[in-house]
Design a protein around this motif. Sequence first.
Motif, mmCIF file in Angstrom:
data_model
loop_
_atom_site.group_PDB
_atom_site.id
_atom_site.type_symbol
_atom_site.label_atom_id
_atom_site.label_comp_id
_atom_site.label_asym_id
_atom_site.label_seq_id
_atom_site.Cartn_x
_atom_site.Cartn_y
_atom_site.Cartn_z
ATOM 1 N N GLU A 198 -15.090 -35.892 117.990
ATOM 2 C CA GLU A 198 -16.652 -35.645 119.024
ATOM 3 C C GLU A 198 -17.599 -35.891 118.760
ATOM 4 O O GLU A 198 -18.004 -36.839 117.277
ATOM 5 N N GLY A 219 -30.296 -21.943 121.122
ATOM 6 C CA GLY A 219 -29.440 -22.813 121.422
ATOM 7 C C GLY A 219 -30.107 -24.060 121.477
ATOM 8 O O GLY A 219 -29.756 -25.368 120.159
ATOM 9 N N ALA A 258 -24.160 -26.564 113.788
ATOM 10 C CA ALA A 258 -23.162 -26.951 114.292
ATOM 11 C C ALA A 258 -23.074 -25.466 115.647
ATOM 12 O O ALA A 258 -22.608 -25.478 116.175
ATOM 13 N N ALA A 259 -23.698 -23.927 115.191
ATOM 14 C CA ALA A 259 -23.275 -22.878 116.305
ATOM 15 C C ALA A 259 -24.215 -23.293 116.751
ATOM 16 O O ALA A 259 -24.242 -23.155 117.893
ATOM 17 N N ASP A 279 -25.061 -26.171 118.575
ATOM 18 C CA ASP A 279 -24.800 -26.864 119.274
ATOM 19 C C ASP A 279 -22.953 -26.413 120.446
ATOM 20 O O ASP A 279 -22.931 -26.509 120.970
ATOM 21 N N LYS A 280 -21.958 -25.131 119.437
ATOM 22 C CA LYS A 280 -21.304 -24.945 119.723
ATOM 23 C C LYS A 280 -21.414 -24.296 120.853
ATOM 24 O O LYS A 280 -20.769 -23.935 122.184
ATOM 25 N N VAL A 281 -22.824 -23.071 121.255
ATOM 26 C CA VAL A 281 -23.457 -22.164 121.424
ATOM 27 C C VAL A 281 -23.694 -23.104 123.008
ATOM 28 O O VAL A 281 -23.382 -22.725 124.343
ATOM 29 N N SER A 309 -23.260 -26.293 123.939
ATOM 30 C CA SER A 309 -22.048 -27.300 125.017
ATOM 31 C C SER A 309 -20.593 -26.310 124.514
ATOM 32 O O SER A 309 -19.739 -27.091 125.604
ATOM 33 N N SER A 310 -20.351 -25.236 125.053
ATOM 34 C CA SER A 310 -19.945 -24.386 126.046
ATOM 35 C C SER A 310 -20.334 -24.791 127.392
ATOM 36 O O SER A 310 -19.495 -24.359 128.638
ATOM 37 N N HIS A 317 -22.563 -30.324 126.840
ATOM 38 C CA HIS A 317 -22.336 -30.781 126.020
ATOM 39 C C HIS A 317 -22.378 -32.789 126.473
ATOM 40 O O HIS A 317 -22.213 -33.331 125.415
#
Length: 89
Positions: free
Chosen positions: A23, A50, A61-62, A64-66, A68-69, A74
């Motif tokens: 990544e 996010g 990171a949290a 990014d996760k939201v 990048s979904s 992303h």
Amino acid sequence: SQPVPDNAIYQLADALKAVQGYEFPIKFTETTRAFFSMAALGSPAPLRTGITALLANPQDAAADKVVSSDKMMHSTLRTTCVATMVSAG
């Protein structure tokens, strides 16, 4: 041909798995920062939160996760590298 456990095809398969698992870090350019700033305005709450967090701290990171979904977001946040063709023998 004598089969061996460490052949070129298996090494290629390992390399492809490494590419799949890598990544790239988030990197905002002037253009992508402007895009995400505008995108945040029209996005629903979790995504807006996010995006705002990532603009403040690209290493969140949290957030990014939201963000990048969404596959488009992303791939806009970072460099991507995807194997699309393999030829071997």
